[in-house]
Design a protein around this motif. Sequence first.
Motif, PDB file in Angstrom:
ATOM      1  N   LYS A   1      49.333  66.376  58.938  1.00  0.00           N
ATOM      2  CA  LYS A   1      47.544  67.021  58.740  1.00  0.00           C
ATOM      3  C   LYS A   1      46.930  66.912  60.504  1.00  0.00           C
ATOM      4  O   LYS A   1      46.575  67.794  60.776  1.00  0.00           O
ATOM      5  N   LEU A   2      47.375  65.837  61.227  1.00  0.00           N
ATOM      6  CA  LEU A   2      46.985  65.852  61.883  1.00  0.00           C
ATOM      7  C   LEU A   2      47.554  66.693  63.065  1.00  0.00           C
ATOM      8  O   LEU A   2      47.198  66.280  64.330  1.00  0.00           O
ATOM      9  N   ASP A   3      48.715  67.496  62.710  1.00  0.00           N
ATOM     10  CA  ASP A   3      49.803  68.236  63.671  1.00  0.00           C
ATOM     11  C   ASP A   3      50.686  67.227  64.528  1.00  0.00           C
ATOM     12  O   ASP A   3      50.190  68.253  65.896  1.00  0.00           O
ATOM     13  N   LEU A   4      50.699  66.639  64.456  1.00  0.00           N
ATOM     14  CA  LEU A   4      51.596  65.066  65.078  1.00  0.00           C
ATOM     15  C   LEU A   4      53.069  65.172  65.564  1.00  0.00           C
ATOM     16  O   LEU A   4      53.867  65.237  66.253  1.00  0.00           O
ATOM     17  N   ARG A   5      53.427  66.924  65.167  1.00  0.00           N
ATOM     18  CA  ARG A   5      54.832  67.255  64.496  1.00  0.00           C
ATOM     19  C   ARG A   5      55.457  66.722  65.678  1.00  0.00           C
ATOM     20  O   ARG A   5      56.810  66.691  66.076  1.00  0.00           O
ATOM     21  N   TYR A   6      55.161  67.439  66.891  1.00  0.00           N
ATOM     22  CA  TYR A   6      55.104  67.754  68.606  1.00  0.00           C
ATOM     23  C   TYR A   6      56.157  65.843  68.878  1.00  0.00           C
ATOM     24  O   TYR A   6      56.450  65.783  68.923  1.00  0.00           O
ATOM     25  N   ASN A   7      55.838  64.970  68.229  1.00  0.00           N
ATOM     26  CA  ASN A   7      56.206  63.919  68.861  1.00  0.00           C
ATOM     27  C   ASN A   7      56.774  63.313  67.879  1.00  0.00           C
ATOM     28  O   ASN A   7      57.189  62.067  67.756  1.00  0.00           O
ATOM     29  N   ILE A   8      57.625  63.696  67.032  1.00  0.00           N
ATOM     30  CA  ILE A   8      58.467  63.675  65.777  1.00  0.00           C
ATOM     31  C   ILE A   8      59.569  63.846  65.886  1.00  0.00           C
ATOM     32  O   ILE A   8      60.015  65.119  66.508  1.00  0.00           O
ATOM     33  N   LEU A   9      61.041  62.969  66.767  1.00  0.00           N
ATOM     34  CA  LEU A   9      62.084  63.461  66.165  1.00  0.00           C
ATOM     35  C   LEU A   9      62.428  63.605  64.772  1.00  0.00           C
ATOM     36  O   LEU A   9      63.361  64.290  64.966  1.00  0.00           O
ATOM     37  N   ASP A  10      62.224  62.977  64.241  1.00  0.00           N
ATOM     38  CA  ASP A  10      63.032  63.070  63.199  1.00  0.00           C
ATOM     39  C   ASP A  10      62.097  62.269  61.864  1.00  0.00           C
ATOM     40  O   ASP A  10      61.353  61.643  61.865  1.00  0.00           O
ATOM     41  N   LEU A  11      62.344  62.747  60.702  1.00  0.00           N
ATOM     42  CA  LEU A  11      61.076  62.653  59.360  1.00  0.00           C
ATOM     43  C   LEU A  11      61.708  63.488  58.250  1.00  0.00           C
ATOM     44  O   LEU A  11      61.709  64.493  58.106  1.00  0.00           O
ATOM     45  N   VAL A  12      62.219  62.203  57.487  1.00  0.00           N
ATOM     46  CA  VAL A  12      63.310  62.793  56.052  1.00  0.00           C
ATOM     47  C   VAL A  12      62.682  61.608  55.174  1.00  0.00           C
ATOM     48  O   VAL A  12      62.318  60.536  55.603  1.00  0.00           O
ATOM     49  N   CYS A  13      61.931  62.617  54.030  1.00  0.00           N
ATOM     50  CA  CYS A  13      61.443  61.684  53.046  1.00  0.00           C
ATOM     51  C   CYS A  13      62.325  62.737  51.836  1.00  0.00           C
ATOM     52  O   CYS A  13      62.053  63.659  51.165  1.00  0.00           O
ATOM     53  N   GLU A  14      62.867  61.623  50.653  1.00  0.00           N
ATOM     54  CA  GLU A  14      63.688  62.616  50.020  1.00  0.00           C
ATOM     55  C   GLU A  14      63.793  60.616  48.882  1.00  0.00           C
ATOM     56  O   GLU A  14      63.516  59.914  48.898  1.00  0.00           O
ATOM     57  N   GLU A  15      64.157  61.468  47.764  1.00  0.00           N
ATOM     58  CA  GLU A  15      64.382  60.160  46.500  1.00  0.00           C
ATOM     59  C   GLU A  15      65.503  59.092  46.753  1.00  0.00           C
ATOM     60  O   GLU A  15      66.453  59.164  47.334  1.00  0.00           O
ATOM     61  N   GLY A  16      64.390  58.390  47.365  1.00  0.00           N
ATOM     62  CA  GLY A  16      65.509  56.498  47.829  1.00  0.00           C
ATOM     63  C   GLY A  16      65.648  57.017  48.853  1.00  0.00           C
ATOM     64  O   GLY A  16      66.017  56.200  49.677  1.00  0.00           O
ATOM     65  N   TYR A  17      64.673  57.345  50.091  1.00  0.00           N
ATOM     66  CA  TYR A  17      65.093  57.441  51.339  1.00  0.00           C
ATOM     67  C   TYR A  17      64.126  57.736  52.141  1.00  0.00           C
ATOM     68  O   TYR A  17      63.238  59.474  52.316  1.00  0.00           O
ATOM     69  N   PHE A  18      63.869  57.151  53.092  1.00  0.00           N
ATOM     70  CA  PHE A  18      62.519  57.669  54.113  1.00  0.00           C
ATOM     71  C   PHE A  18      62.805  56.785  55.629  1.00  0.00           C
ATOM     72  O   PHE A  18      62.929  55.613  55.905  1.00  0.00           O
ATOM     73  N   ARG A  19      63.033  58.147  56.641  1.00  0.00           N
ATOM     74  CA  ARG A  19      63.141  58.008  57.997  1.00  0.00           C
ATOM     75  C   ARG A  19      61.934  58.396  58.478  1.00  0.00           C
ATOM     76  O   ARG A  19      62.020  59.762  58.659  1.00  0.00           O
ATOM     77  N   LEU A  20      61.161  57.970  59.796  1.00  0.00           N
ATOM     78  CA  LEU A  20      60.091  58.118  60.953  1.00  0.00           C
ATOM     79  C   LEU A  20      60.555  57.981  62.448  1.00  0.00           C
ATOM     80  O   LEU A  20      60.892  56.491  62.393  1.00  0.00           O
ATOM     81  N   GLN A  21      60.756  58.704  62.760  1.00  0.00           N
ATOM     82  CA  GLN A  21      61.351  58.326  64.392  1.00  0.00           C
ATOM     83  C   GLN A  21      60.200  59.161  65.049  1.00  0.00           C
ATOM     84  O   GLN A  21      59.861  59.961  65.082  1.00  0.00           O
ATOM     85  N   VAL A  22      58.975  58.216  65.544  1.00  0.00           N
ATOM     86  CA  VAL A  22      58.344  58.429  67.343  1.00  0.00           C
ATOM     87  C   VAL A  22      59.185  58.983  67.977  1.00  0.00           C
ATOM     88  O   VAL A  22      59.582  57.582  68.449  1.00  0.00           O
TER      89      VAL A  22
END
Length: 102
Positions: free
Chosen positions: A48-69
């Motif tokens: 929503k804040l359009d911060l995707r340029y700060n994210i190297l990795d975003l995974v949101c799946e069943e039983g797994y979430f990973r966020l790398q900034v």
Amino acid sequence: MTTYSVVYKLKEAVIEVQGHSGYAKAGEDIVCASISTACIMTANLIDKLDLRYNILDLVCEEGYFRLQVNTLDGTTLGIFENLVETLDSISGEYPKYLKLKS
């Protein structure tokens, strides 16, 4: 049990959440629902804040979430730390079902 890990590097941060809490059967597990909600809200806020340029990795799946900034400015650090604090709080209330992995 759900586990989560948090790693801070010089200008990067990574949070990884995996597993199912096992607090109750699927569809009735308030711990798993709380964890999922916190993770999904974080991912949605980043989008929503359009911060995707700060994210190297975003995974949101069943039983797994990973966020790398990759850029910890005030906004991304605040969002990241909010998720960590939320998970810490849930872990404090339900230590048998959510645990910080060393």
